[in-house]
Design a protein around this motif. Structure first.
Motif, PDB file in Angstrom:
ATOM      1  N   ASN A 149       0.845  -1.197   0.000  1.00 46.57           N
ATOM      2  CA  ASN A 149       0.000   0.000   0.000  1.00 46.57           C
ATOM      3  C   ASN A 149       0.878   1.243   0.000  1.00 46.57           C
ATOM      4  O   ASN A 149       2.096   1.173   0.218  1.00 46.57           O
ATOM      5  CB  ASN A 149      -0.905   0.023   1.247  1.00 46.57           C
ATOM      6  CG  ASN A 149      -2.004  -1.007   1.156  1.00 46.57           C
ATOM      7  OD1 ASN A 149      -2.615  -1.193   0.102  1.00 46.57           O
ATOM      8  ND2 ASN A 149      -2.272  -1.695   2.262  1.00 46.57           N
ATOM      9  N   VAL A 150       0.235   2.405  -0.184  1.00 48.19           N
ATOM     10  CA  VAL A 150       0.935   3.685  -0.052  1.00 48.19           C
ATOM     11  C   VAL A 150       0.168   4.496   0.990  1.00 48.19           C
ATOM     12  O   VAL A 150      -1.003   4.203   1.281  1.00 48.19           O
ATOM     13  CB  VAL A 150       1.014   4.413  -1.405  1.00 48.19           C
ATOM     14  CG1 VAL A 150       1.922   3.661  -2.364  1.00 48.19           C
ATOM     15  CG2 VAL A 150      -0.375   4.595  -2.022  1.00 48.19           C
ATOM     16  N   GLY A 151       0.828   5.517   1.563  1.00 44.07           N
ATOM     17  CA  GLY A 151       0.181   6.197   2.689  1.00 44.07           C
ATOM     18  C   GLY A 151       0.238   7.703   2.609  1.00 44.07           C
ATOM     19  O   GLY A 151       1.174   8.300   2.070  1.00 44.07           O
ATOM     20  N   LEU A 152      -0.809   8.319   3.152  1.00 49.22           N
ATOM     21  CA  LEU A 152      -0.823   9.766   3.389  1.00 49.22           C
ATOM     22  C   LEU A 152      -1.001   9.948   4.890  1.00 49.22           C
ATOM     23  O   LEU A 152      -1.835   9.268   5.503  1.00 49.22           O
ATOM     24  CB  LEU A 152      -1.982  10.433   2.636  1.00 49.22           C
ATOM     25  CG  LEU A 152      -1.814  10.569   1.119  1.00 49.22           C
ATOM     26  CD1 LEU A 152      -3.118  11.036   0.483  1.00 49.22           C
ATOM     27  CD2 LEU A 152      -0.667  11.532   0.766  1.00 49.22           C
ATOM     28  N   LEU A 153      -0.224  10.863   5.448  1.00 48.51           N
ATOM     29  CA  LEU A 153      -0.289  11.092   6.893  1.00 48.51           C
ATOM     30  C   LEU A 153      -0.864  12.463   7.192  1.00 48.51           C
ATOM     31  O   LEU A 153      -0.367  13.469   6.711  1.00 48.51           O
ATOM     32  CB  LEU A 153       1.132  11.009   7.482  1.00 48.51           C
ATOM     33  CG  LEU A 153       1.296  11.480   8.926  1.00 48.51           C
ATOM     34  CD1 LEU A 153       0.566  10.547   9.901  1.00 48.51           C
ATOM     35  CD2 LEU A 153       2.779  11.560   9.301  1.00 48.51           C
ATOM     36  N   LYS A 154      -1.941  12.468   8.007  1.00 48.14           N
ATOM     37  CA  LYS A 154      -2.383  13.729   8.607  1.00 48.14           C
ATOM     38  C   LYS A 154      -2.019  13.599  10.081  1.00 48.14           C
ATOM     39  O   LYS A 154      -2.717  12.922  10.840  1.00 48.14           O
ATOM     40  CB  LYS A 154      -3.898  13.925   8.419  1.00 48.14           C
ATOM     41  CG  LYS A 154      -4.399  15.288   8.912  1.00 48.14           C
ATOM     42  CD  LYS A 154      -4.678  15.241  10.397  1.00 48.14           C
ATOM     43  CE  LYS A 154      -5.176  16.524  10.978  1.00 48.14           C
ATOM     44  NZ  LYS A 154      -4.080  17.411  11.439  1.00 48.14           N
TER      45      LYS A 154
END
Ligand code: NDP
Length: 460
Positions: A149-154
């Protein structure tokens, strides 16, 4: 409050950041989605190599990253460095085990061959809190990236420098561009992100209102969530327990991270015959804890992470006292000391007893160094008090009686039960809650299976 690093030990603003514009957010989503199209096909061996390199960078730079966390959110420096080491551990754990966790599972049916294959799903959004700025993120990053998977972090708005440092570690480790990016955005932008088809799922660690809001946004788009919300973990001590060990562990279990941990022991439920001895032992140790500048190596308790957390804790303690609680230790502001700037968000180690079990504040999570003590007659009452909350994250029980131990293991309503030990997270063991503490699991094999497509394959 904007996106800013404010040192809670002094109140000094260290750095401020502009939130990303809508155009910049759109660009990052596009880049991350594009990265997924090739990253999903990378072999496990390559991912493992990059993840091992991330672990090595964390270990090499642990002093620097530890200091960064301490400056942004006030945890004692030794604990901050240990957190970076633990983040390296979770990277290594998934680097070594992801391929086996995600291997095809054969199932005999009427097909000539049938099995389950686990495949990545795409962008997962991680909404993370400030209390363990590195650990919380790496326990998401390691399984997510190892699964393809790939990720975006808030990340939380008060730890932007930690957020950017983590992005840098992933980049430096050699992962392909854009597989993991930080979005410096306010919480108000999160729900809208879930309307984007390219973001497939979300995981959140934080408060109940935040979890509810994200789960609603995901529900509207039929997207999966994992929620790790608050807890008010019981720590039950029965007469047969090893009392010195229980008292010693009770201090660590309550004070971890200045008392701001979801799995900190928060309610101490103690059998009548040993209650006074337990309370006195705990009080003695609480009074000996050094509160002060968290960069000093011998300081046990630093400031709370933000003035909002301090204000809420003060108000909760006041409501306990209004309901009839007695203050055994602490409870008031700390004595003025030159080493404690008046602008720092310090709260003293505090012990409250005689809180009516059913008063509303007894049902809440106290996020700071405040222990609440409850006196019970027997195992039935201990279980009743322990379970009488809306949360169900972790639970610790202390007894040397095998029958009592069995009852705690079976009847405590929690995602994990630790017998004669404190609740802690471990990359090898699944971690998560029931009731209003959330759902889904992080860590272990269960953690990596949350965000994959368990595809059924049937071949004649
Ligand atoms: P929040 O839940 O507000 O913050 C956690 C993360 O969620 C942050 O990244 C935050 O962003 C984000 N967030 C907040 N509101 C929303 C929303 N509506 N939709 C999407 N994302 C959101 O925790 P707080 O810092 O306010 O702490 C409050 C209480 O939460 C604590 O006292 C404690 O009880 C609990 N808590 C529990 C934690 C745990 O480990 N389970 C960790 C932290 C808090 P932003 O920072 O921009 O608001």
């Amino acid at each position: 409050m904007g996106i800013a690093s404010i040192n809670p030990a002094t109140g000094e603003t260290l750095k401020t950041f502009d939130a990303l514009s809508d155009a910049a957010i759109a660009q990052k989503i596009e880049q991350t989605d594009r990265a997924f199209r090739h990253y999903r096909h990378t072999p496990f061996a390559d991912r493992a190599q990059w993840m091992q390199r991330a672990a090595a960078i964390l270990e090499e730079r642990k002093a620097e990253f530890g200091k960064l966390m301490t400056l942004e959110m006030g945890k004692p420096i030794k604990a901050a460095i240990a957190e970076v080491e633990k983040s390296a551990w979770v990277c290594r754990f998934y680097a070594e085990n992801a391929e086996a966790f995600l291997a095809d599972v054969a199932i005999e049916t009427d097909a000539s061959r049938s099995f389950v294959r686990y495949q990545p799903i795409g962008i997962v959004l991680a909404v993370m809190p400030w209390n363990f700025p590195f650990w919380q993120v790496f326990r998401f990053v390691a399984p997510a990236l190892m699964a393809g998977n790939v990720g975006l972090l808030k990340h939380a708005s008060n730890v932007p420098q930690s957020a950017l440092a983590i992005e840098e570690v992933v980049r430096q480790a050699g992962f392909p561009d854009d597989v993991f990016q930080t979005l410096l955005i306010p919480a108000s932008k999160v729900a809208g992100l879930m309307e984007d088809d390219r973001i497939k799922a979300a995981t959140l660690t934080g408060s109940e209102p935040a979890g509810k809001s994200l789960a609603q946004a995901c529900g509207a788009q039929i997207k999966k969530t994992v929620l790790e919300l608050g807890g008010s973990d019981p720590f039950v001590v029965m007469a047969s327990a090893d009392l010195p060990r229980a008292v010693e562990t009770a201090v660590t279990a309550r004070m971890i991270n200045n008392g701001q941990s979801c799995i900190a022991a928060k309610r101490f439920i103690v059998q009548d015959s040993i209650f006074d001895e337990f309370a006195e032992g705990l009080a003695e140790k609480y009074k000996a804890l050094k509160v002060g500048n968290p960069l000093e190596p011998d300081v046990a308790i630093g400031p709370l992470a933000t003035s909002a957390i301090l204000q809420e804790l003060e108000e909760q303690v006041q409501r306990c006292v209004d309901a009839g609680a007695k203050v055994l230790v602490g409870g008031k502001g700390l004595p003025t000391s030159p080493s404690l700037p008046p602008t720092g968000t310090y709260y003293p180690p505090t012990i409250l007893t005689e809180i009516p079990v059913d008063t509303p504040v007894a049902q809440e999570e106290l996020f700071g160094p405040v222990a609440t003590l409850f006196r019970v007659a027997n195992v039935d009452e201990a279980l009743a008090v322990a379970n009488n909350i809306p949360f169900g994250l972790g639970a610790s029980a202390w007894t040397q009686d095998a029958a009592e131990g069995d009852r705690f293991l079976n009847e405590l309503e929690a995602g994990s039960v630790f017998l004669n030990g404190m609740v802690k997270s471990d990359p090898r063991l699944p971690f998560g809650g029931i009731k209003r503490s959330g759902y889904g699991r992080e860590l272990g094999r269960e953690g990596i299976l949350e965000f994959v497509n368990a595809k059924t394959i049937w071949i004649r």
